[in-house]
Enzyme design. Structure first.
Site, PDB file in Angstrom:
ATOM      1  N   GLU A  64       0.829 -90.136  50.504  1.00  0.00           N
ATOM      2  CA  GLU A  64       2.017 -90.861  51.347  1.00  0.00           C
ATOM      3  C   GLU A  64       2.108 -92.333  50.900  1.00  0.00           C
ATOM      4  O   GLU A  64       3.016 -92.688  50.741  1.00  0.00           O
ATOM      5  CB  GLU A  64       1.495 -90.740  52.725  1.00  0.00           C
ATOM      6  CG  GLU A  64       2.576 -91.018  53.706  1.00  0.00           C
ATOM      7  CD  GLU A  64       2.303 -90.880  55.272  1.00  0.00           C
ATOM      8  OE1 GLU A  64       3.104 -91.232  56.063  1.00  0.00           O
ATOM      9  OE2 GLU A  64       0.888 -90.850  55.531  1.00  0.00           O
ATOM     10  N   HIS A  65       0.909 -92.819  51.083  1.00  0.00           N
ATOM     11  CA  HIS A  65       0.866 -94.351  50.530  1.00  0.00           C
ATOM     12  C   HIS A  65      -0.036 -94.944  49.587  1.00  0.00           C
ATOM     13  O   HIS A  65      -1.249 -94.166  49.608  1.00  0.00           O
ATOM     14  CB  HIS A  65       0.692 -95.415  51.843  1.00  0.00           C
ATOM     15  CG  HIS A  65       1.326 -94.919  53.136  1.00  0.00           C
ATOM     16  ND1 HIS A  65       0.896 -94.125  54.025  1.00  0.00           N
ATOM     17  CD2 HIS A  65       2.685 -95.481  53.446  1.00  0.00           C
ATOM     18  CE1 HIS A  65       1.609 -94.132  55.072  1.00  0.00           C
ATOM     19  NE2 HIS A  65       2.695 -94.660  54.838  1.00  0.00           N
ATOM     20  N   HIS A 120      -4.579 -93.498  62.894  1.00  0.00           N
ATOM     21  CA  HIS A 120      -3.316 -92.712  63.502  1.00  0.00           C
ATOM     22  C   HIS A 120      -3.910 -91.304  63.780  1.00  0.00           C
ATOM     23  O   HIS A 120      -3.348 -90.757  65.097  1.00  0.00           O
ATOM     24  CB  HIS A 120      -2.527 -92.306  62.113  1.00  0.00           C
ATOM     25  CG  HIS A 120      -1.459 -93.230  61.944  1.00  0.00           C
ATOM     26  ND1 HIS A 120      -0.540 -93.817  62.794  1.00  0.00           N
ATOM     27  CD2 HIS A 120      -1.323 -94.092  60.810  1.00  0.00           C
ATOM     28  CE1 HIS A 120       0.326 -94.556  62.268  1.00  0.00           C
ATOM     29  NE2 HIS A 120      -0.001 -94.773  61.073  1.00  0.00           N
ATOM     30  N   HIS A 148      35.299 -60.908  40.939  1.00  0.00           N
ATOM     31  CA  HIS A 148      35.098 -62.284  40.309  1.00  0.00           C
ATOM     32  C   HIS A 148      35.905 -62.393  39.167  1.00  0.00           C
ATOM     33  O   HIS A 148      36.609 -63.264  38.834  1.00  0.00           O
ATOM     34  CB  HIS A 148      33.635 -62.658  40.050  1.00  0.00           C
ATOM     35  CG  HIS A 148      33.005 -63.257  41.329  1.00  0.00           C
ATOM     36  ND1 HIS A 148      32.721 -62.402  42.206  1.00  0.00           N
ATOM     37  CD2 HIS A 148      32.377 -64.396  41.540  1.00  0.00           C
ATOM     38  CE1 HIS A 148      31.901 -62.981  43.218  1.00  0.00           C
ATOM     39  NE2 HIS A 148      31.966 -64.251  42.711  1.00  0.00           N
ATOM     40  N   GLN A 208      -4.279 -96.461  58.260  1.00  0.00           N
ATOM     41  CA  GLN A 208      -4.086 -95.126  58.458  1.00  0.00           C
ATOM     42  C   GLN A 208      -4.979 -94.278  59.164  1.00  0.00           C
ATOM     43  O   GLN A 208      -4.584 -93.296  59.747  1.00  0.00           O
ATOM     44  CB  GLN A 208      -3.876 -94.536  56.936  1.00  0.00           C
ATOM     45  CG  GLN A 208      -2.718 -95.341  56.431  1.00  0.00           C
ATOM     46  CD  GLN A 208      -1.398 -95.442  57.053  1.00  0.00           C
ATOM     47  OE1 GLN A 208      -1.045 -94.357  57.322  1.00  0.00           O
ATOM     48  NE2 GLN A 208      -0.860 -96.377  57.394  1.00  0.00           N
ATOM     49  N   ASP A 255       5.263-100.105  57.269  1.00  0.00           N
ATOM     50  CA  ASP A 255       5.404 -99.334  58.570  1.00  0.00           C
ATOM     51  C   ASP A 255       6.315 -99.822  59.678  1.00  0.00           C
ATOM     52  O   ASP A 255       7.054 -99.045  60.356  1.00  0.00           O
ATOM     53  CB  ASP A 255       4.095 -99.183  59.269  1.00  0.00           C
ATOM     54  CG  ASP A 255       3.295 -98.022  58.972  1.00  0.00           C
ATOM     55  OD1 ASP A 255       3.800 -97.101  58.218  1.00  0.00           O
ATOM     56  OD2 ASP A 255       1.975 -97.903  58.900  1.00  0.00           O
ATOM     57  N   TYR A 310      12.859 -86.766  67.176  1.00  0.00           N
ATOM     58  CA  TYR A 310      11.970 -86.567  67.723  1.00  0.00           C
ATOM     59  C   TYR A 310      10.948 -87.670  68.171  1.00  0.00           C
ATOM     60  O   TYR A 310      10.501 -88.229  66.681  1.00  0.00           O
ATOM     61  CB  TYR A 310      10.892 -85.451  67.340  1.00  0.00           C
ATOM     62  CG  TYR A 310      10.022 -85.074  68.357  1.00  0.00           C
ATOM     63  CD1 TYR A 310      10.157 -83.934  69.203  1.00  0.00           C
ATOM     64  CD2 TYR A 310       8.655 -85.425  68.479  1.00  0.00           C
ATOM     65  CE1 TYR A 310       9.367 -83.546  70.286  1.00  0.00           C
ATOM     66  CE2 TYR A 310       7.809 -85.481  69.436  1.00  0.00           C
ATOM     67  CZ  TYR A 310       8.165 -84.201  70.188  1.00  0.00           C
ATOM     68  OH  TYR A 310       7.129 -83.863  71.313  1.00  0.00           O
ATOM     69  N   GLN A 323       9.559 -77.010  72.642  1.00  0.00           N
ATOM     70  CA  GLN A 323      10.812 -76.747  73.610  1.00  0.00           C
ATOM     71  C   GLN A 323      11.772 -77.752  73.060  1.00  0.00           C
ATOM     72  O   GLN A 323      13.182 -77.667  73.268  1.00  0.00           O
ATOM     73  CB  GLN A 323      10.367 -76.735  75.139  1.00  0.00           C
ATOM     74  CG  GLN A 323       9.957 -78.090  75.729  1.00  0.00           C
ATOM     75  CD  GLN A 323       8.241 -77.919  75.463  1.00  0.00           C
ATOM     76  OE1 GLN A 323       7.839 -77.336  74.821  1.00  0.00           O
ATOM     77  NE2 GLN A 323       7.895 -78.706  76.531  1.00  0.00           N
ATOM     78  N   SER A 362      -1.491 -88.470  58.253  1.00  0.00           N
ATOM     79  CA  SER A 362      -1.380 -89.969  57.349  1.00  0.00           C
ATOM     80  C   SER A 362      -2.303 -89.852  56.257  1.00  0.00           C
ATOM     81  O   SER A 362      -3.654 -89.513  56.407  1.00  0.00           O
ATOM     82  CB  SER A 362      -1.238 -91.144  58.214  1.00  0.00           C
ATOM     83  OG  SER A 362      -0.372 -91.139  59.421  1.00  0.00           O
ATOM     84  N   ASN A 398       3.451 -83.408  66.802  1.00  0.00           N
ATOM     85  CA  ASN A 398       2.166 -82.802  66.749  1.00  0.00           C
ATOM     86  C   ASN A 398       2.258 -81.394  66.097  1.00  0.00           C
ATOM     87  O   ASN A 398       3.227 -81.105  65.460  1.00  0.00           O
ATOM     88  CB  ASN A 398       1.283 -82.766  68.171  1.00  0.00           C
ATOM     89  CG  ASN A 398       2.086 -81.815  69.126  1.00  0.00           C
ATOM     90  OD1 ASN A 398       3.252 -81.029  68.698  1.00  0.00           O
ATOM     91  ND2 ASN A 398       1.827 -81.961  70.324  1.00  0.00           N
ATOM     92  N   GLU A 443      27.711 -60.010  35.051  1.00  0.00           N
ATOM     93  CA  GLU A 443      27.014 -59.898  36.239  1.00  0.00           C
ATOM     94  C   GLU A 443      27.323 -58.893  37.046  1.00  0.00           C
ATOM     95  O   GLU A 443      26.590 -58.539  38.057  1.00  0.00           O
ATOM     96  CB  GLU A 443      27.149 -61.436  37.131  1.00  0.00           C
ATOM     97  CG  GLU A 443      26.433 -62.495  36.243  1.00  0.00           C
ATOM     98  CD  GLU A 443      26.429 -63.865  37.099  1.00  0.00           C
ATOM     99  OE1 GLU A 443      27.311 -63.831  38.211  1.00  0.00           O
ATOM    100  OE2 GLU A 443      25.808 -64.520  36.727  1.00  0.00           O
TER     101      GLU A 443
END
Length: 427
Positions: free
Chosen positions: A323-324, A259, A416, A256, A357, A129, A188, A234, A211, A411
């Site tokens: 994240e960073h 973003h 088995h 950041q 990045d 995506y 979709q 971010s 998003n 068990e």
């Protein structure tokens, strides 16, 4: 923007509460996504075309859904030469970095005479995506598609919202080895990749940011397909001493913040005067940014300055699990070696997160929202799967069978137990 002082008696509680703030998916988003997924699964192509008209205000037919090779070639050719060269430069570095991650197949015989091992194979098909709207993201294409191609994925299907495809995005898709591109976005698009719709065949895994609707859709289709992660806003933490240029550190924080208004930028420093200069530099730089409105909202609502001894920074970074994180200090490893929870670590005054990045080679698809406590960034491993092997001759079987029967009976699984015991009786 919030200021926290390590010396304050309520620092730990106040800062922990700030870090723990969450931005859950609104119920109305999840409800819409559920209905979109159900419609695409039931109707296929007609639902995709209807949602393109309703959500994207675009009239499409089946023929117009796929971006043709001629369009890809023309778009890549229209990309400025210096941008194409930068894309090729980045793609080569990303490919080299991820190829070094390739694990080895193994086959060995243990002390019981059992032959064991594993084999790594690539996924057959991956969907990527790529967001549209806010900006063109050729780096998203590279960071997701190049590792997939390096892993040996046979089919890489890219989806992106309908509209004008930026030449840089098409150039990146061509450089990265994307197999097909489809004009479909939102929940979709995730549904089409998961279930198939018209000419879009289903994939085995979906990766790439989006998003709230895209993230909610990925959460719902997980299990039908694999996903990379549930991406949040971010984040960056910059650990810096007073020897830095405040303009540099301000730019790193804003890198950041721009973003998304929900992004988070945090400065940890032991120098209060330096912190004040950084804050002033942030305010001075905002008006010159085309993304200044979002960056200002992010800094105002989610930014923070933490005044603390630098020796405390690894513990604070682990609490944030960002994240960073940048260590803009003289001997960065002295601090960074003690960090356990971070998506990516940038070491030294000349290693701004922006390099990661785009062109450093490491992946910029990283865990957010404290997920670095339990997950890693995108890698070659996301596009491989491991199959194990077990081979026994009669002697090796004899070494394993009694314990197998005992555990199966414990068990309450008699078939088995019989599977092993029946062989024991006939030896």
């Amino acid at each position: 923007m919030r200021r926290f002082r390590f010396s304050d008696p309520d620092f730990e509680a106040a800062f922990s509460a700030f870090v723990a703030e969450r931005r859950d998916t609104p119920e109305e988003v999840d409800s819409i996504v559920r209905d979109v997924l159900a419609a695409v699964r039931a109707e296929g192509l007609p639902a995709l075309l209807r949602f393109a008209r309703d959500f994207d205000r675009v009239e499409l037919d089946e023929a117009g859904l796929r971006v043709t090779q001629a369009e890809i070639d023309a778009g890549a050719e229209a990309c400025p030469v210096e941008v194409r060269e930068a894309i090729d430069f980045a793609a080569k570095r990303i490919r080299t970095y991820h190829e070094r991650q390739r694990p080895a197949d193994q086959r060995f015989t243990d002390e019981a005479g059992v032959e064991l091992g594993w084999r790594w194979t690539p996924l057959d098909a991956v969907g990527i995506y790529v967001p549209g709207g806010r900006a063109a993201y050729p780096s998203t294409v590279l960071m997701n598609a190049v590792p997939a191609a390096a892993a040996g994925v046979g089919r890489i299907a890219m989806v992106t919202p309908p509209g004008r495809l930026q030449p840089a995005v098409l150039a990146a898709a061509k450089a990265a080895g994307v197999s097909e591109i489809w004009r479909v976005g939102g929940a979709q698009a995730v549904a089409a990749l998961a279930y198939g719709a018209g000419p879009i065949r289903p994939v085995d895994k979906i990766v790439g940011p989006g998003n709230a609707f895209v993230t909610a859709a990925k959460r719902r289709v997980y299990g039908v397909v694999g996903i990379d992660a549930l991406a949040g806003p971010s984040e960056i933490v910059v650990v810096a001493d007073g020897a830095n240029d405040p303009e540099w550190i301000a730019a790193d924080l804003l890198s950041q913040a721009e973003h998304d208004p929900a992004a988070q930028s945090i400065l940890i420093t032991d120098d209060e005067a330096f912190a004040t200069r950084v804050e002033a530099a942030v305010q001075a730089q905002l008006p010159s940014l085309a993304t200044g409105t979002d960056a200002a909202a992010s800094w105002r609502d989610h930014g923070a300055v933490v005044l603390a001894p630098l020796d405390e920074s690894p513990r604070l970074v682990d609490l944030i699990a960002p994240e960073h994180v940048e260590f803009a200090v003289e001997a960065p490893e002295r601090l960074s070696d003690h960090v356990r929870h971070a998506g990516a670590i940038f070491l030294g005054r000349y290693a701004p997160e922006a390099l990661g990045d785009y062109v450093a080679g490491s992946n910029h698809v990283l865990p957010t929202s404290r997920a670095a406590r339990f997950s890693s960034g995108l890698s070659l491993y996301d596009f491989l799967k491991r199959t194990s092997f077990v081979k026994c001759d009669e002697a090796a079987f004899a070494a394993l069978a009694p314990a197998t029967v005992a555990l199966a009976e414990a068990e309450g699984l008699p078939a088995h137990a019989r599977s092993a015991a029946i062989r024991m009786r006939r030896r």
